[in-house]
Enzyme design. Structure first.
Site, PDB file in Angstrom:
ATOM      1  N   HIS A   1       2.430   3.690  -8.978  1.00 60.61           N
ATOM      2  CA  HIS A   1       2.231   2.259  -9.265  1.00 60.61           C
ATOM      3  C   HIS A   1       3.433   1.682 -10.019  1.00 60.61           C
ATOM      4  O   HIS A   1       3.857   0.565  -9.741  1.00 60.61           O
ATOM      5  CB  HIS A   1       0.928   2.050 -10.049  1.00 60.61           C
TER       6      HIS A   1
ATOM      7  N   THR B   1     -10.830  -6.864  -4.926  1.00 56.44           N
ATOM      8  CA  THR B   1     -12.166  -6.833  -5.534  1.00 56.44           C
ATOM      9  C   THR B   1     -12.814  -5.457  -5.329  1.00 56.44           C
ATOM     10  O   THR B   1     -13.774  -5.120  -6.007  1.00 56.44           O
ATOM     11  CB  THR B   1     -13.079  -7.932  -4.929  1.00 56.44           C
ATOM     12  N   GLU B   2     -12.269  -4.679  -4.412  1.00 54.04           N
ATOM     13  CA  GLU B   2     -12.800  -3.330  -4.144  1.00 54.04           C
ATOM     14  C   GLU B   2     -12.113  -2.256  -5.006  1.00 54.04           C
ATOM     15  O   GLU B   2     -12.627  -1.146  -5.149  1.00 54.04           O
ATOM     16  CB  GLU B   2     -12.611  -2.957  -2.661  1.00 54.04           C
ATOM     17  N   ASN B   3     -10.960  -2.605  -5.575  1.00 54.84           N
ATOM     18  CA  ASN B   3     -10.204  -1.582  -6.318  1.00 54.84           C
ATOM     19  C   ASN B   3     -10.871  -1.146  -7.630  1.00 54.84           C
ATOM     20  O   ASN B   3     -10.480  -0.131  -8.220  1.00 54.84           O
ATOM     21  CB  ASN B   3      -8.762  -2.036  -6.581  1.00 54.84           C
TER      22      ASN B   3
ATOM     23  N   ARG C   1     -12.054   2.551  -8.166  1.00 59.14           N
ATOM     24  CA  ARG C   1     -11.172   3.690  -8.498  1.00 59.14           C
ATOM     25  C   ARG C   1     -11.511   4.242  -9.887  1.00 59.14           C
ATOM     26  O   ARG C   1     -12.163   3.580 -10.678  1.00 59.14           O
ATOM     27  CB  ARG C   1      -9.710   3.229  -8.443  1.00 59.14           C
TER      28      ARG C   1
ATOM     29  N   TRP D   1       2.900   8.025  -2.041  1.00 60.59           N
ATOM     30  CA  TRP D   1       4.298   8.268  -2.408  1.00 60.59           C
ATOM     31  C   TRP D   1       4.363   9.217  -3.609  1.00 60.59           C
ATOM     32  O   TRP D   1       5.114  10.191  -3.605  1.00 60.59           O
ATOM     33  CB  TRP D   1       4.995   6.940  -2.737  1.00 60.59           C
TER      34      TRP D   1
ATOM     35  N   SER E   1      -8.112  -4.881   4.962  1.00 56.02           N
ATOM     36  CA  SER E   1      -8.667  -4.602   3.629  1.00 56.02           C
ATOM     37  C   SER E   1      -9.021  -5.869   2.832  1.00 56.02           C
ATOM     38  O   SER E   1      -8.724  -5.972   1.643  1.00 56.02           O
ATOM     39  CB  SER E   1      -7.718  -3.705   2.824  1.00 56.02           C
TER      40      SER E   1
ATOM     41  N   ASP F   1       0.829  -1.216   0.000  1.00 59.40           N
ATOM     42  CA  ASP F   1       0.000   0.000   0.000  1.00 59.40           C
ATOM     43  C   ASP F   1       0.860   1.261   0.000  1.00 59.40           C
ATOM     44  O   ASP F   1       1.986   1.255   0.494  1.00 59.40           O
ATOM     45  CB  ASP F   1      -0.914  -0.024   1.235  1.00 59.40           C
ATOM     46  N   GLY F   2       0.292   2.346  -0.546  1.00 57.72           N
ATOM     47  CA  GLY F   2       0.936   3.660  -0.450  1.00 57.72           C
ATOM     48  C   GLY F   2       1.562   4.173  -1.739  1.00 57.72           C
ATOM     49  O   GLY F   2       2.275   5.181  -1.708  1.00 57.72           O
ATOM     50  N   ASN F   3       1.273   3.515  -2.853  1.00 56.39           N
ATOM     51  CA  ASN F   3       1.828   4.002  -4.128  1.00 56.39           C
ATOM     52  C   ASN F   3       1.344   5.420  -4.436  1.00 56.39           C
ATOM     53  O   ASN F   3       2.119   6.271  -4.865  1.00 56.39           O
ATOM     54  CB  ASN F   3       1.395   3.091  -5.287  1.00 56.39           C
TER      55      ASN F   3
HETATM   56  C1  IPE Z   1      -5.336  -2.817  -0.415  1.00 54.96           C
HETATM   57  O1  IPE Z   1      -5.031  -1.486  -0.513  1.00 54.96           O
HETATM   58  C2  IPE Z   1      -5.312  -3.460  -1.781  1.00 54.96           C
HETATM   59  C3  IPE Z   1      -4.001  -3.568  -2.416  1.00 54.96           C
HETATM   60  C4  IPE Z   1      -2.848  -3.242  -1.881  1.00 54.96           C
HETATM   61  C5  IPE Z   1      -4.022  -4.119  -3.734  1.00 54.96           C
HETATM   62  P1  IPE Z   1      -6.160  -0.375  -0.656  1.00 54.96           P
HETATM   63  O2  IPE Z   1      -5.450   0.929  -0.782  1.00 54.96           O
HETATM   64  O3  IPE Z   1      -7.097  -0.716  -1.749  1.00 54.96           O
HETATM   65  O4  IPE Z   1      -6.931  -0.499   0.720  1.00 54.96           O
HETATM   66  P2  IPE Z   1      -7.867   0.537   1.489  1.00 54.96           P
HETATM   67  O5  IPE Z   1      -8.834   1.067   0.480  1.00 54.96           O
HETATM   68  O6  IPE Z   1      -6.973   1.622   2.010  1.00 54.96           O
HETATM   69  O7  IPE Z   1      -8.472  -0.249   2.585  1.00 54.96           O
HETATM   70  C1  IPE Z   2      -1.509   0.301  -3.424  1.00 51.85           C
HETATM   71  O1  IPE Z   2      -1.290   1.671  -3.422  1.00 51.85           O
HETATM   72  C2  IPE Z   2      -1.706  -0.242  -4.820  1.00 51.85           C
HETATM   73  C3  IPE Z   2      -3.054  -0.698  -5.121  1.00 51.85           C
HETATM   74  C4  IPE Z   2      -4.078  -0.678  -4.324  1.00 51.85           C
HETATM   75  C5  IPE Z   2      -3.261  -1.218  -6.464  1.00 51.85           C
HETATM   76  P1  IPE Z   2      -2.501   2.696  -3.378  1.00 51.85           P
HETATM   77  O2  IPE Z   2      -2.861   3.053  -4.793  1.00 51.85           O
HETATM   78  O3  IPE Z   2      -3.628   2.186  -2.584  1.00 51.85           O
HETATM   79  O4  IPE Z   2      -1.831   3.940  -2.680  1.00 51.85           O
HETATM   80  P2  IPE Z   2      -2.516   4.924  -1.636  1.00 51.85           P
HETATM   81  O5  IPE Z   2      -3.087   4.083  -0.541  1.00 51.85           O
HETATM   82  O6  IPE Z   2      -3.571   5.673  -2.385  1.00 51.85           O
HETATM   83  O7  IPE Z   2      -1.396   5.795  -1.168  1.00 51.85           O
HETATM   84 MG    MG Z   3      -4.118   2.338  -0.606  1.00 51.53          MG
END
Ligand code: IPE
Ligand code: IPE
Ligand code: MG
Length: 242
Positions: free
Chosen positions: A36, A65-67, A70, A24, A195, A19-21
């Protein structure tokens, strides 16, 4: 740093919520997509480290499954990156004896990506090195429901009786069938939640959180998480083994 690891106390299975792409990228004044892309570079290094450490299994959360919630453009970019990663890394992984498996529901990906996933799985199916699971369109609840449906069908077809459903039988219907449970669950970037990742498999996982974002997560920090794990007192509901 590798020599600081006590090999007799290694986790068998490490799972990572990468998490955190996005955070960053915004800190650098970049688009989320750049985050990413940077995250993929980290993943390559962490897989190499997991191989060097000698882990039995590594599972990474690539897309939940929630992504799908976006913005379209971000989902499209993640799909492009996923496909690029498989195509460009599969021969190298194969040479390193990696056995890849995808967890989740491939059906919702494009036919082209589904074929790449099948081809990569097929290419590495006889490999005996690290079990590398990529959770893609994966949700823990969805996985549990799919396993339940498979068992319910067997019960209604008269193949098994409901009383025969044990944790071991249930596990054999999960996407991680045949693999050890998660020993160590790492989440980068500071949020302390699961998550919907590996809900069943993490029942007794040791949790390890870091504020470091995924693009900045290093092999050194990964190894320090593993060393930390080896000093934990795991009790599984019993009494201390120490
Ligand atoms: C969890 O991260 C899913 C992945 C790393 C692929 P999210 O960024 O989607 O989780 P939430 O929304 O903060 O719970
Ligand atoms: C995790 O990074 C990658 C995926 C969920 C695909 P995020 O895209 O969730 O990064 P933040 O949480 O918004 O910083
Ligand atoms: Mg995230």
């Amino acid at each position: 740093m590798l020599d600081k690891i006590d090999k007799s106390k290694l986790p068998r299975h490490v799972a990572i919520i990468m998490d955190g792409n996005g955070r960053w990228a915004s800190l650098q004044g970049l688009l989320r997509s750049a985050g990413h892309s940077a995250g993929v570079k980290t993943l390559k290094k962490i897989l190499d480290t997991a191989i060097d450490v000698g882990l039995e299994a590594l599972t990474v959360y690539a897309f939940s499954t929630e992504n799908w919630k976006r913005p379209h453009a971000e989902v499209d970019f993640l799909m492009y990156l996923f496909s690029y990663y498989i195509e460009h890394e599969k021969q190298k992984m194969h040479r390193e004896n990696v056995r890849i498996r995808f967890l989740g529901r491939p059906e919702e990906f494009s036919p082209g990506i589904q074929k790449q996933m099948r081809d990569a799985t097929q290419l590495m199916k006889n490999n005996t090195g690290i079990k590398f699971n990529v959770a893609a369109n994966y949700g823990g609840q969805d996985e549990i429901i799919r396993a339940t449906q498979k068992l319910a069908k067997k019960v209604s077809a008269g193949e098994i009786s409901a009383e025969k459903i044990t944790p071991a039988l249930f596990e054999s219907e999960l996407d991680t069938a045949g693999q050890p449970p998660v020993d160590l669950l790492i989440r980068t970037s500071g949020d302390m939640r699961i998550s919907n990742f590996l809900l069943w498999q993490s029942a007794y996982a040791e949790l390890w959180f870091t504020k470091t974002t995924w693009p900045e997560f290093s092999p050194e920090e990964f190894i320090s998480a593993i060393i930390d794990f080896s000093n934990r007192d795991r009790k599984f509901g019993g009494l201390s083994e120490k």
